[in-house]
Write an enzyme that holds these catalytic residues in place. Structure first.
Site, mmCIF file in Angstrom:
data_model
loop_
_atom_site.group_PDB
_atom_site.id
_atom_site.type_symbol
_atom_site.label_atom_id
_atom_site.label_comp_id
_atom_site.label_asym_id
_atom_site.label_seq_id
_atom_site.Cartn_x
_atom_site.Cartn_y
_atom_site.Cartn_z
ATOM 1 C CE1 TYR A 59 -3.053 -3.017 0.507
ATOM 2 C CE2 TYR A 59 -3.133 -2.586 2.857
ATOM 3 C CZ TYR A 59 -3.493 -3.350 1.769
ATOM 4 O OH TYR A 59 -4.310 -4.435 1.941
ATOM 5 C CG HIS A 115 -0.590 -8.588 0.546
ATOM 6 N ND1 HIS A 115 -0.332 -7.256 0.764
ATOM 7 C CD2 HIS A 115 -1.910 -8.635 0.244
ATOM 8 C CE1 HIS A 115 -1.432 -6.553 0.612
ATOM 9 N NE2 HIS A 115 -2.406 -7.366 0.287
#
Ligand SMILES: NC(=O)c1ccc[n+]([C@@H]2O[C@H](COP(=O)([O-])OP(=O)(O)OC[C@H]3O[C@@H](n4cnc5c(N)ncnc54)[C@H](O)[C@@H]3O)[C@@H](O)[C@H]2O)c1
Ligand SMILES: OCCc1c[nH]c2ccccc12
Length: 299
Positions: free
Chosen positions: A66, A121
Site C-alpha cells: 500500500y 499478502h
C-alpha cells in the site's frame, strides 16, 4: 496518554493472543499509486488513522504494497495512544524473497519494534511451488521467533496453499485474510480453517452494498437495516462477526467510520445469518486480485 474506549470485541487466535474483530484498513481508499513516492507523507491518510483511533478502532491493517506504512506509523504516534493498546498488522508482498529484510523495513517505516500480526499478502509469488510456500512460511516462523511479530498468518490463500504450508509448518498460521462477503463465500474454505484452528478475516466486506450493488441480498439487507436501525453496510459487517470472522473496512468519512461501530452493538439471529448466506450464494463477485485467481474460480 489517551486511553482507548471501544465497543469492538476480541477473538482468540490459535497462538493464545487475541485480535479485535473490526479493523480499519490503510489500503484500497488510501494506497499510493506507483507514480507517488512512498516517502512523500500523505496527510489525509495520517488524519484518517488518527480519526479511526479516536473513534475506538484499535486494529489497524497495513501492507508493504500500500506504501502507507509511514502514514500508519505517524498516525499511531500522533494519536497519543500507547502502543500496547493497538493491534497493528502489516503484510509482505514485493520483498517476499527476503522476509527477514521485509519485516525490518516495514517496522522502520511504521516506527515500531514489533507488529501484532504479520501476513504473507498472497500466495501467487510461489507460482504453484509448494517448496516456495514452505520456504516463505519458515521465514515467517523466524520473524515470530525473533519477536518482530506476535502472530503470523497469510492472506488470499486457497485450501491447497494452506495444505502445502501446513505440511512443513511448526507454527500453524493464525489467520487467513481473504475477500469475504455474501457474494464470495469460498465454499469449504472456512470449514477447513476451523478444522485447523485458523481464524478468518474478511476484506471487502461491504462489497454487496458498494462495488456490487444490485443483487439477491439487496432487499433482505434493506429489511434488516430497518429492523436494527442501521445501514446495509453495518448488517454486512455484523454478518462477518456473527460467523467469528474478523472484518476489515475503511473510510475517509468520520461519520461512516462512527456508524460502522454500531455493528458491534447488536447481533443477527442464526436464521438471519443463514438467509444472507443462502441469498448471497446466488451470485458470485470478486473485487480484488481478479487477474491472479482463475477466471472461473468461485472459491
Ligand atoms: N489482503 C488483501 O489482499 C486485501 C485486499 C483489499 C483490501 N484489504 C484491506 O482491507 C481494507 C478494507 O477493504 P475495502 O476498502 O475493500 O473494505 P470495504 O468493503 O469495507 O469497503 C470500504 C469502502 O467502501 C466505501 N463505502 C462505504 N459505504 C459506502 C456507501 N454507502 N456507498 C459507497 N461507498 C461506500 C468506503 O468509503 C470505503 O472506501 C483495506 O483498506 C485493506 O487494508 C486487504
Ligand atoms: O490488499 C491488496 C489489494 C491490492 C491488490 N493489488 C494491489 C496493488 C497495490 C495496492 C493494493 C493492492
Amino acid at each position: 496518554m489517551a486511553n482507548i474506549h471501544t465497543p469492538i470485541p476480541l477473538l482468540k487466535l490459535n497462538d493464545g493472543t487475541s485480535i479485535p474483530m473490526l479493523a480499519y484498513g490503510t489500503g484500497t481508499a488510501w494506497y499510493k499509486p506507483p507514480s507517488v513516492e512512498e516517502s512523500k507523507i500523505d496527510r489525509p491518510t495520517v488524519e484518517g488513522v488518527k480519526t479511526a483511533i479516536k473513534l475506538g478502532y484499535y486494529h489497524l491493517d497495513g501492507a508493504e504494497v500500500y506504501k502507507t506504512e509511514p502514514e500508519l506509523g505517524l498516525g499511531i504516534k500522533e494519536s497519543g495512544v500507547p502502543r500496547d493498546q493497538l493491534y497493528v498488522v502489516t503484510k509482505v508482498n514485493q520483498n517476499i524473497a527476503d522476509i527477514h529484510s521485509a519485516i525490518r523495513a516495514s517496522l522502520k517505516k511504521l516506527q515500531l519494534d514489533y507488529v501484532d500480526l504479520y501476513l504473507i499478502h498472497q500466495p501467487f509469488f510461489a507460482e504453484g511451488s509448494e517448496a516456495k510456500l514452505q520456504e516463505a512460511w519458515a521465514a515467517m516462523e523466524q520473524v515470530k521467533a525473533d519477536g518482530l511479530a506476535k502472530s503470523i498468518g497469510v492472506s488470499n490463500y486457497y485450501q491447497s496453499d494452506l495444505e502445502a504450508t501446513l505440511a512443513t509448518a511448526k507454527v500453524v498460521p493464525a489467520i487467513n485474510q481473504i475477500e469475504f462477503h455474501p457474494y464470495l463465500q469460498h465454499g469449504g474454505l472456512l470449514e477447513f480453517h476451523r478444522k485447523h484452528g485458523i481464524a478468518t478475516s474478511a476484506y471487502g466486506p461491504l462489497t454487496p452494498a458498494t462495488r456490487s450493488k444490485g443483487g439477491p441480498v439487496d432487499e433482505y439487507l434493506g429489511s434488516l437495516a430497518k429492523k436494527y436501525a442501521v445501514t446495509e453496510g453495518e448488517i454486512l459487517l455484523r454478518w462477518c462477526v456473527d460467523q467469528d470472522v474478523v472484518t476489515i473496512t475503511t473510510s475517509g468519512k468520520e461519520q461512516r467510520l462512527s456508524d460502522y461501530l454500531r455493528s458491534m452493538t447488536f447481533k443477527l439471529t442464526p436464521t438471519e445469518v443463514k438467509e444472507i448466506k443462502d441469498l448471497g450464494e446466488q451470485k458470485h463477485f470478486r473485487a480484488f486480485w481478479q487477474n491472479k485467481f482463475a477466471a472461473d474460480d468461485k472459491s
